[in-house]
Motif scaffolding. Structure first.
Motif, PDB file in Angstrom:
ATOM      1  N   VAL A  33       0.850  -1.197   0.000  1.00 17.36           N
ATOM      2  CA  VAL A  33       0.000   0.000   0.000  1.00 17.36           C
ATOM      3  C   VAL A  33       0.883   1.244   0.000  1.00 17.36           C
ATOM      4  CG1 VAL A  33      -1.786   1.266   1.243  1.00 17.36           C
ATOM      5  CG2 VAL A  33      -1.863  -1.237   1.166  1.00 17.36           C
ATOM      6  N   VAL A  34       1.981   1.202   0.766  1.00 21.89           N
ATOM      7  CA  VAL A  34       2.938   2.312   0.753  1.00 21.89           C
ATOM      8  C   VAL A  34       3.514   2.480  -0.654  1.00 21.89           C
ATOM      9  CG1 VAL A  34       5.166   3.113   1.644  1.00 21.89           C
ATOM     10  CG2 VAL A  34       3.500   2.080   3.192  1.00 21.89           C
ATOM     11  N   ALA A  35       3.869   1.366  -1.288  1.00 24.63           N
ATOM     12  CA  ALA A  35       4.435   1.431  -2.642  1.00 24.63           C
ATOM     13  C   ALA A  35       3.450   2.062  -3.618  1.00 24.63           C
ATOM     14  CB  ALA A  35       4.818   0.025  -3.109  1.00 24.63           C
ATOM     15  N   SER A  36       2.199   1.628  -3.589  1.00 21.49           N
ATOM     16  CA  SER A  36       1.197   2.170  -4.502  1.00 21.49           C
ATOM     17  C   SER A  36       0.963   3.655  -4.237  1.00 21.49           C
ATOM     18  CB  SER A  36      -0.114   1.392  -4.346  1.00 21.49           C
ATOM     19  OG  SER A  36      -1.123   1.924  -5.181  1.00 21.49           O
ATOM     20  N   ASN A  37       0.869   4.017  -2.963  1.00 23.25           N
ATOM     21  CA  ASN A  37       0.693   5.432  -2.614  1.00 23.25           C
ATOM     22  C   ASN A  37       1.856   6.272  -3.134  1.00 23.25           C
ATOM     23  OD1 ASN A  37      -1.240   6.101   0.320  1.00 23.25           O
ATOM     24  ND2 ASN A  37      -1.471   4.335  -0.994  1.00 23.25           N
ATOM     25  N   GLY A  38       3.072   5.772  -2.938  1.00 25.76           N
ATOM     26  CA  GLY A  38       4.241   6.522  -3.391  1.00 25.76           C
ATOM     27  C   GLY A  38       4.281   6.690  -4.894  1.00 25.76           C
ATOM     28  N   MET A  39       3.886   5.662  -5.623  1.00 22.46           N
ATOM     29  CA  MET A  39       3.853   5.759  -7.082  1.00 22.46           C
ATOM     30  C   MET A  39       2.819   6.785  -7.535  1.00 22.46           C
ATOM     31  SD  MET A  39       6.068   3.483  -8.512  1.00 22.46           S
ATOM     32  CE  MET A  39       7.062   4.611  -7.558  1.00 22.46           C
ATOM     33  N   VAL A  87      11.684   3.727  -1.203  1.00 28.55           N
ATOM     34  CA  VAL A  87      12.275   2.390  -1.077  1.00 28.55           C
ATOM     35  C   VAL A  87      12.534   2.055   0.386  1.00 28.55           C
ATOM     36  CG1 VAL A  87      14.257   0.953  -1.664  1.00 28.55           C
ATOM     37  CG2 VAL A  87      13.262   2.456  -3.396  1.00 28.55           C
ATOM     38  N   ARG A  88      13.047   3.011   1.131  1.00 29.35           N
ATOM     39  CA  ARG A  88      13.290   2.805   2.566  1.00 29.35           C
ATOM     40  C   ARG A  88      12.010   2.396   3.278  1.00 29.35           C
ATOM     41  NH1 ARG A  88      15.411   8.256   4.860  1.00 29.35           N
ATOM     42  NH2 ARG A  88      14.797   7.168   6.782  1.00 29.35           N
ATOM     43  N   ALA A  89      10.938   3.112   3.024  1.00 24.01           N
ATOM     44  CA  ALA A  89       9.682   2.863   3.731  1.00 24.01           C
ATOM     45  C   ALA A  89       9.059   1.527   3.342  1.00 24.01           C
ATOM     46  CB  ALA A  89       8.700   3.995   3.456  1.00 24.01           C
ATOM     47  N   VAL A  90       9.214   1.132   2.094  1.00 25.57           N
ATOM     48  CA  VAL A  90       8.659  -0.149   1.642  1.00 25.57           C
ATOM     49  C   VAL A  90       9.463  -1.312   2.200  1.00 25.57           C
ATOM     50  CG1 VAL A  90       8.306  -1.615  -0.392  1.00 25.57           C
ATOM     51  CG2 VAL A  90       7.593   0.785  -0.444  1.00 25.57           C
ATOM     52  N   GLN A  91      10.770  -1.185   2.178  1.00 19.69           N
ATOM     53  CA  GLN A  91      11.629  -2.286   2.612  1.00 19.69           C
ATOM     54  C   GLN A  91      11.733  -2.412   4.125  1.00 19.69           C
ATOM     55  OE1 GLN A  91      15.368  -1.831   0.511  1.00 19.69           O
ATOM     56  NE2 GLN A  91      14.465  -2.470  -1.442  1.00 19.69           N
ATOM     57  N   ASP A  92      11.496  -1.325   4.847  1.00 20.73           N
ATOM     58  CA  ASP A  92      11.580  -1.355   6.305  1.00 20.73           C
ATOM     59  C   ASP A  92      10.347  -0.697   6.905  1.00 20.73           C
ATOM     60  OD1 ASP A  92      12.174  -1.332   8.967  1.00 20.73           O
ATOM     61  OD2 ASP A  92      13.944  -0.041   8.818  1.00 20.73           O
ATOM     62  N   PRO A  93       9.338  -1.482   7.240  1.00 14.96           N
ATOM     63  CA  PRO A  93       8.097  -0.910   7.779  1.00 14.96           C
ATOM     64  C   PRO A  93       8.303  -0.132   9.080  1.00 14.96           C
ATOM     65  CG  PRO A  93       7.765  -3.185   7.093  1.00 14.96           C
ATOM     66  CD  PRO A  93       9.243  -2.935   7.039  1.00 14.96           C
ATOM     67  N   LEU A 152      -9.373  -5.805  -8.188  1.00 21.01           N
ATOM     68  CA  LEU A 152      -9.107  -4.392  -7.945  1.00 21.01           C
ATOM     69  C   LEU A 152      -7.667  -4.072  -8.299  1.00 21.01           C
ATOM     70  CD1 LEU A 152     -10.141  -2.340  -4.839  1.00 21.01           C
ATOM     71  CD2 LEU A 152      -7.744  -2.419  -5.477  1.00 21.01           C
ATOM     72  N   VAL A 153      -7.474  -2.988  -9.059  1.00 16.10           N
ATOM     73  CA  VAL A 153      -6.134  -2.460  -9.309  1.00 16.10           C
ATOM     74  C   VAL A 153      -5.977  -1.218  -8.448  1.00 16.10           C
ATOM     75  CG1 VAL A 153      -4.490  -1.578 -10.988  1.00 16.10           C
ATOM     76  CG2 VAL A 153      -6.178  -3.283 -11.686  1.00 16.10           C
ATOM     77  N   PRO A 154      -5.111  -1.252  -7.436  1.00 14.00           N
ATOM     78  CA  PRO A 154      -4.909  -0.055  -6.608  1.00 14.00           C
ATOM     79  C   PRO A 154      -4.561   1.153  -7.474  1.00 14.00           C
ATOM     80  CG  PRO A 154      -3.809  -1.951  -5.644  1.00 14.00           C
ATOM     81  CD  PRO A 154      -4.277  -2.374  -6.995  1.00 14.00           C
ATOM     82  N   HIS A 155      -5.062   2.297  -7.088  1.00 12.61           N
ATOM     83  CA  HIS A 155      -4.950   3.476  -7.941  1.00 12.61           C
ATOM     84  C   HIS A 155      -3.509   3.798  -8.322  1.00 12.61           C
ATOM     85  CE1 HIS A 155      -5.742   7.330  -9.714  1.00 12.61           C
ATOM     86  NE2 HIS A 155      -5.008   7.952  -8.805  1.00 12.61           N
ATOM     87  N   GLY A 156      -2.604   3.779  -7.352  1.00  8.62           N
ATOM     88  CA  GLY A 156      -1.215   4.122  -7.661  1.00  8.62           C
ATOM     89  C   GLY A 156      -0.596   3.200  -8.686  1.00  8.62           C
TER      90      GLY A 156
END
Length: 436
Positions: A206-212, A265-271, A324-328
Motif C-alpha cells: 500500500v505504501v508502494a502504490s501510494n508513493g507511485m 524504497v526505505r519505507a517499503v523495505q523497512d516498515p 481491484l487495481v490499486p490506484h497508484g
C-alpha cells in the motif's frame, strides 16, 4: 527549476492569470486528536463520519470519534465506503447523509473515503436533476455548486491521493466500465488534518502504490501544458479548477518527487522506518497542493480505464473479495510509456524531474523522457510495482478497449503538454504492456 519566464513571457493571446486556492491543512504526528477542537470551531454539532469497514476497527477512527465526542459533537459513523468507490457505493453514502440533519462531515481514510465524502457533501447539499450533472464533461455537465457546502474535515490514513487538499473526487462508473471525476472548487475540504502516525500500520505494498501515485501526480503536473497556453477565460470568476503547470505547483511538485526518491524504497523495505513514512506523508501533501492547481495528465487519464476494466487482478494488501487495481499501480504502469512518448514536448522538465528523483545528469545524446522512464522503471522494480499492463492481466487484445475507455477522460487528457490523437493514446497503452 525551469525558468519562470516560460510562463510570464508567453503568447499575448494566452491566459494571463492563475487562481491559487488557499491551503488549509494541519500536518503533524498526533494532530488527528485535534479534529474535535477544529470541528467545534467550524460550528459542527452533528457529524456524519465516513470511513470503510476495515478502518472502522482501527485506532484512527477511534481517535477521531473520541475527539469529536469529547467536544460535545454527536457522531454517526458510515463505514460502507468501498475501496475504489463506485457510483453504487456513492449513492449508498448519499442515502446515509440524507437520513439525518447533519451539519458537518468528517472523513477518516484513504482517497476512496475522502472522495466519497466530498461528493456526498455536494450532492446532499444541492441535489442535481440528474446524477451526472456534477460529473466532468463529456460524461456529465460539470455544473458548479450553487453555493457553499457544509464544513468537511478530511483526515487521510494514506498519503497517495492527497484528496484532503484537492477539489476533485473520483469514482468508478460501473455501467460505463470507467472512472468518472468531479472537479469542483466547492468540494475541497474545509480543513485537512494529516497525521503521519496513521501510516504506521500501512502494508508495504500500500505504501508502494501510494508513493507511485504521488510521484506520478508530481511529474504529470510539472510536465502539464503551461497555464499560459490556455485561452483567456471568458469569465474571470470561473477559471477552470485544472489550470496547467505554473510556478506555484512547480515548487511543490519537485520537492514531492525529491522526497519520494529519498524515502519510498526505505519505507517499503523497512516498515519500522517511521521517519521515512513521515516524509512520504509530507510528500503527499506537497504533491496534492501541486496537482490541485496544475492538474494531472495522461498517466492518470489512462489509469481510469486500467482500473475500470480490471477482470481478475488481486493486489496484496487490499481486500480480496473482488478484483481491484490499486490506484497508484493503475497510474504508474502507464507513466514510463507516457514519459517516453511525451519527453520531447518539454525535455528540460523531464530532465529536472529525473534529477529531483535522484538520477545522475542526463547524457548529451539521451532522450529526456526515456531517461526519466528508466529511473521510474528501476524504482518500480525496487518497490514491487506491477510490470506494466500484462502484470494486471491485460494483453494486446485489450488495447482497443483501454483506449476507448481512456479517451473520454478529457479533464486530464487535454492537460498534456501537446494535443494527442486517439491512435497516439493507443500507442502509449501498447508501450505500457511490459517494461522488463
Amino acid at each position: 527549476m525551469v525558468a519562470e519566464e516560460n510562463y510570464f513571457s508567453g503568447s499575448e493571446h494566452g491566459e494571463y492569470a492563475l487562481v491559487l486556492d488557499g491551503n488549509k491543512e494541519i500536518f503533524g504526528a498526533g494532530s488527528l486528536a485535534e479534529v474535535g477542537a477544529h470541528g467545534r470551531v467550524l460550528g459542527m454539532t452533528r457529524v456524519a463520519l465516513f470511513t470503510d469497514a476495515r478502518l472502522a476497527k482501527l485506532p484512527a477512527v477511534e481517535t477521531a470519534v473520541k475527539s469529536l465526542r469529547d467536544k460535545g459533537i454527536k457522531v454517526t459513523v458510515f463505514d460502507g465506503v468501498e475501496i475504489e468507490p463506485s457510483d453504487r457505493s456513492l449513492k449508498a453514502a448519499l442515502r446515509f447523509a440524507e437520513s439525518d440533519t447533519f451539519d458537518g462531515f468528517v472523513s477518516v481514510g484513504g482517497g476512496s473515503v475522502m472522495d466519497t465524502c466530498k461528493a456526498v457533501s455536494l450532492y446532499a447539499s444541492y441535489p442535481p436533476a440528474d446524477f451526472l450533472d456534477y460529473v466532468n464533461k463529456p460524461l456529465g455537465k460539470a455544473l458548479p455548486a450553487p453555493g457553499p457546502l457544509k464544513p468537511h474535515i478530511a483526515c487521510p490514513t494514506t498519503f497517495g491521493t492527497s484528496s484532503e487538499c484537492t477539489n476533485v473526487a473520483i469514482f468508478n462508473f460501473l455501467e460505463l466500465g470507467t472512472k468518472a471525476g468531479i472537479s469542483n472548487r466547492a468540494i475541497k475540504p474545509t480543513l485537512g488534518i494529516i497525521d503521519p502516525n496513521a501510516l504506521k500500520t500501512l502494508p508495504s505494498q500500500v505504501v508502494a502504490s501510494n508513493g507511485m501515485d504521488v510521484f506520478s501526480h508530481a511529474v504529470e503536473s510539472y510536465t502539464a501544458r503551461p497555464f499560459t497556453s490556455r485561452p483567456v477565460a471568458e469569465d474571470p470568476t470561473a477559471r477552470p479548477v485544472i489550470q496547467g503547470s505554473n510556478p506555484f505547483s512547480d515548487m511543490n511538485c519537485l520537492e514531492a518527487i525529491r522526497l519520494i526518491g529519498q524515502n519510498l524504497v526505505r519505507a517499503v523495505q523497512d516498515p519500522d522506518d517511521i521517519a521515512a513514512r513521515e516524509k512520504l506523508s509530507f510528500s503527499g501533501l506537497l504533491g496534492g497542493i501541486g496537482f490541485r492547481t496544475a492538474g494531472c495528465n495522461l498517466p492518470h487519464g489512462m489509469s481510469y480505464a486500467v482500473a475500470g476494466l480490471v477482470r481478475d487482478y488481486h493486489a496484496k494488501g487490499w481486500p480480496d473479495d473482488h478484483p481491484l487495481v490499486p490506484h497508484g499501480f493503475a497510474v504508474i504502469v502507464n507513466s514510463p510509456s507516457v514519459f517516453r512518448y511525451m519527453g520531447s514536448t518539454c525535455p528540460e522538465r523531464y530532465t529536472e524531474a529525473a534529477r529531483a528523483l535522484g538520477m545522475s545528469r542526463l547524457a548529451a545524446d539521451q532522450d529526456a523522457g526515456d531517461y526519466l522512464a528508466g529511473g521510474v522503471i528501476e524504482l518500480m522494480k525496487e518497490v514491487g510495482a506491477p510490470n506494466g499492463l500484462t502484470a494486471l492481466g491485460y494483453t494486446a487484445a485489450d488495447l482497443d478497449a483501454l483506449t476507448e475507455k481512456g479517451w473520454p477522460q478529457r479533464r486530464v487528457i487535454d492537460n498534456a503538454a501537446k494535443a494527442i490523437t486517439k491512435d497516439e493514446l493507443r500507442r502509449m497503452f501498447e508501450g505500457a504492456l511490459s517494461y522488463w
